[in-house]
Design a protein around this motif. Structure first.
Motif, PDB file in Angstrom:
ATOM      1  N   CYS A  71       0.840  -1.209   0.000  1.00 34.02           N
ATOM      2  CA  CYS A  71       0.000   0.000   0.000  1.00 34.02           C
ATOM      3  C   CYS A  71       0.865   1.245   0.000  1.00 34.02           C
ATOM      4  CB  CYS A  71      -0.850   0.079   1.263  1.00 34.02           C
ATOM      5  SG  CYS A  71      -2.233  -1.017   1.288  1.00 34.02           S
ATOM      6  N   ALA A  85       3.937   1.780  -0.883  1.00 30.76           N
ATOM      7  CA  ALA A  85       4.658   2.009  -2.137  1.00 30.76           C
ATOM      8  C   ALA A  85       3.697   2.485  -3.224  1.00 30.76           C
ATOM      9  CB  ALA A  85       5.371   0.735  -2.571  1.00 30.76           C
ATOM     10  N   ALA A  86       2.549   1.838  -3.316  1.00 33.04           N
ATOM     11  CA  ALA A  86       1.599   2.198  -4.377  1.00 33.04           C
ATOM     12  C   ALA A  86       1.091   3.624  -4.207  1.00 33.04           C
ATOM     13  CB  ALA A  86       0.423   1.214  -4.382  1.00 33.04           C
ATOM     14  N   LEU A  87       0.947   4.059  -2.959  1.00 35.29           N
ATOM     15  CA  LEU A  87       0.338   5.363  -2.718  1.00 35.29           C
ATOM     16  C   LEU A  87       1.364   6.478  -2.573  1.00 35.29           C
ATOM     17  CD1 LEU A  87      -2.524   4.155  -0.360  1.00 35.29           C
ATOM     18  CD2 LEU A  87      -2.738   4.850  -2.742  1.00 35.29           C
ATOM     19  N   GLY A  88       2.659   6.141  -2.583  1.00 36.70           N
ATOM     20  CA  GLY A  88       3.679   7.187  -2.623  1.00 36.70           C
ATOM     21  C   GLY A  88       4.288   7.577  -1.288  1.00 36.70           C
ATOM     22  N   HIS A 127      -3.777   6.634   2.071  1.00 34.32           N
ATOM     23  CA  HIS A 127      -4.461   7.434   1.058  1.00 34.32           C
ATOM     24  C   HIS A 127      -4.687   8.859   1.585  1.00 34.32           C
ATOM     25  CE1 HIS A 127      -7.272   8.357  -2.208  1.00 34.32           C
ATOM     26  NE2 HIS A 127      -8.120   8.784  -1.305  1.00 34.32           N
ATOM     27  N   VAL A 134       1.592  13.470  -5.151  1.00 38.11           N
ATOM     28  CA  VAL A 134       0.647  12.501  -5.694  1.00 38.11           C
ATOM     29  C   VAL A 134      -0.737  13.131  -5.680  1.00 38.11           C
ATOM     30  CG1 VAL A 134      -0.336  10.200  -5.442  1.00 38.11           C
ATOM     31  CG2 VAL A 134       2.044  10.615  -4.830  1.00 38.11           C
ATOM     32  N   PRO A 147      -5.860   7.287  -6.991  1.00 38.78           N
ATOM     33  CA  PRO A 147      -4.612   7.785  -7.570  1.00 38.78           C
ATOM     34  C   PRO A 147      -3.386   7.117  -6.932  1.00 38.78           C
ATOM     35  CG  PRO A 147      -6.088   9.603  -7.043  1.00 38.78           C
ATOM     36  CD  PRO A 147      -6.671   8.367  -6.415  1.00 38.78           C
ATOM     37  N   MET A 148      -2.463   6.704  -7.780  1.00 35.15           N
ATOM     38  CA  MET A 148      -1.262   5.993  -7.328  1.00 35.15           C
ATOM     39  C   MET A 148      -0.038   6.881  -7.486  1.00 35.15           C
ATOM     40  SD  MET A 148      -2.108   2.726  -6.870  1.00 35.15           S
ATOM     41  CE  MET A 148      -3.587   1.817  -7.262  1.00 35.15           C
ATOM     42  N   SER A 149       1.005   6.486  -6.799  1.00 36.39           N
ATOM     43  CA  SER A 149       2.282   7.155  -6.951  1.00 36.39           C
ATOM     44  C   SER A 149       2.854   6.863  -8.336  1.00 36.39           C
ATOM     45  CB  SER A 149       3.234   6.626  -5.886  1.00 36.39           C
ATOM     46  OG  SER A 149       4.562   6.679  -6.335  1.00 36.39           O
ATOM     47  N   ALA A 195       5.755   4.487  -8.187  1.00 33.52           N
ATOM     48  CA  ALA A 195       5.378   3.085  -7.991  1.00 33.52           C
ATOM     49  C   ALA A 195       4.883   2.488  -9.292  1.00 33.52           C
ATOM     50  CB  ALA A 195       4.318   2.972  -6.910  1.00 33.52           C
ATOM     51  N   VAL A 234       5.587  -1.798  -9.094  1.00 25.32           N
ATOM     52  CA  VAL A 234       4.715  -2.053  -7.941  1.00 25.32           C
ATOM     53  C   VAL A 234       3.447  -1.284  -8.247  1.00 25.32           C
ATOM     54  CG1 VAL A 234       4.407  -1.832  -5.446  1.00 25.32           C
ATOM     55  CG2 VAL A 234       6.672  -2.226  -6.383  1.00 25.32           C
ATOM     56  N   LEU A 246      -2.664  -1.617  -5.872  1.00 24.79           N
ATOM     57  CA  LEU A 246      -3.113  -2.064  -4.568  1.00 24.79           C
ATOM     58  C   LEU A 246      -3.779  -3.418  -4.727  1.00 24.79           C
ATOM     59  CD1 LEU A 246      -4.747   1.327  -3.733  1.00 24.79           C
ATOM     60  CD2 LEU A 246      -2.822   0.329  -2.479  1.00 24.79           C
TER      61      LEU A 246
END
Lengths: 292, 292
Positions: free
Chosen positions: A150, A152-155, A277, A285, B253-255, B258, B263, B266
């Motif tokens: 999570c 990593a995906a969300l920054g 988030h 982001v 929204p994602m990084s 990532a 990666v 989610l």
């Protein structure tokens, strides 16, 4: 060619025996990556490969990576693989990788440490981290892996672990994270008691996530430039010391009906996902800033 | 007194054999609840108890509940329990419960069906549901359970399953949900192809959750009074038909880093948690409306 008791395969023995693996991996400074995608991410992040154990059908897809390994490539039948690992390895390939020394906490706080620094150092200016997670004493490796994924995906820029928090490089953490444990810089505190002190001294606002519905909802908290979100263990949540020391306690608002009926909380991964988030509000982001 | 092959214990046999259990539970109309807390929630929701299998130390804590069951209470030793179930049952008590017929989809859409209606009918006016989840073909029972838990905690009013979506009453779903599968009304569509039609016809705005970053961020979508959020399966996400049929596609929204490093997303539970949280904007649950 190989049987399950071959000493060359000792790195891969009894992968389901958590206690044995924990001491063995620490002693030998290794960890296990499972499946082509995750192995490639570990290699790309600069972790040295000790050896690879795989079934025949994975020799081709992994050929480029196996090339430089000489006789440290062990091709076995499915049943030998299962005999060694102690379970059917559906992803068909395991790599024993060398651990590297973790950076000190202050390197992650300054943004000087990147998980991939050994492999990909682009020499650009270091951007100081603005969003951190701090994990206190999580016990479940799957949860740690899921939270890294999570984050990593969300920054999120980095993660600090309490001294007793479960190991992100344990096989199940690595697997559940899909390799995100290689993508995000992290460090482990030397001591829990003063652990938050160093983070606050580095200029981070500390937000303690709690199920307590009297805390400030995550979506309304005023965040400073640098924010560290504290997440507690699965059973008990954050320690009273950390709750007290944090700049602010924050919560995710729950349904009153659910609270009343005893379905009283989110699990730590769901809570972490929502909180991460929320943490990205006002960062690069574009969380919720694009207009439809 | 009992051994593992006792025919009275057949309801509890081989709990780890997913395929066998799926056909057996369907045929006999039963499901298994595990652990005191979850068993109590199933009973409170009005599911009839067929029998209870437990180890000695759980007889006292569950005494009130066992009282009315006569000879359908099976107290066994730990090793017999493990022999029957096929794994060590850490929570020490299993209940075989009767399934009930699921309500038709339109009952959940109208809010006429409540999971607990059989047991706790307060006779108040029925509040029409405003927030629904629609799950398309999720395969993992743990994920289904985790999503029910999030949905219940965050105040979602009901869940509609596609015909092939994994069973919320399968043991692992029930366990991971902590009993939330009993707390939230749900129904299963008779047919996938026209499944969304009925939901839209009932006045729900349909939002399709996708990893596609060109979709509208969940936090900025304009939601109508009644909203159904569509979640796709673990591997492939939503079918192209449902993506196309939905009123709007929404994303988390994602990084960008990532996304670039692979990666890339989610997992479905983390995405569901964030999306459910976003879904509650503007409802009675005070998501992000309280000022600090």
């Amino acid at each position: 060619m190989f049987n399950a008791s071959d000493p060359r395969l000792a790195d891969y023995a009894n992968l389901r025996d958590v206690e044995l693996r924990k001491s063995m991996e620490a002693e030998h400074g290794l960890f296990i990556a499972e499946g082509e995608k995750v192995i490639r991410r570990a290699v790309a992040a600069g972790y040295p490969v000790r050896s690879v154990l795989l079934t025949r059908r994975w020799a081709d897809p992994l050929a480029d990576l196996l090339d430089g390994l000489g006789d440290r490539v062990y091709v076995v039948d499915d049943d030998v693989m299962e005999g060694i690992a102690g379970f059917p390895v559906h992803r068909g390939a395991l790599a024993a990788m060398e651990r590297r020394e973790l950076p000190p906490v202050d390197e992650v706080l300054r943004g000087a440490s990147h998980a991939t620094a050994g492999a990909v150092d682009e020499g650009g200016p270091v951007r100081p981290p603005r969003r951190l997670l701090v994990l206190e004493d999580l016990v479940d490796h799957g949860n740690v892996g899921a939270i890294f994924r999570c984050a990593a995906a969300l920054g999120v820029d980095g993660i600090i672990l309490s001294p007793r928090c479960a190991d992100p490089l344990y096989r199940r953490s690595v697997k559940v994270s899909m390799g995100a444990v290689f993508a995000i810089p992290y460090a482990r505190m030397g001591n829990w008691y003063d652990g938050l002190e160093e983070i606050r001294a580095a200029g981070f606002q500390t937000l303690a996530l709690t199920p307590d519905q009297d805390a400030t909802p995550m979506d309304t908290v005023e965040m400073r430039e640098r924010v560290a979100l504290l997440l507690g263990s699965e059973g008990d949540g954050l320690s009273s010391r950390w709750l007290r020391e944090a700049d602010e306690q924050v919560c995710i608002p729950m349904s009153p009906t659910a609270m009343a009926s005893g379905v009283d909380s989110l699990n730590v991964v769901a809570a972490a996902a929502i909180a991460c988030h929320g943490l990205m509000r006002g960062t690069a982001v574009p969380q919720g800033r694009r207009q439809p």
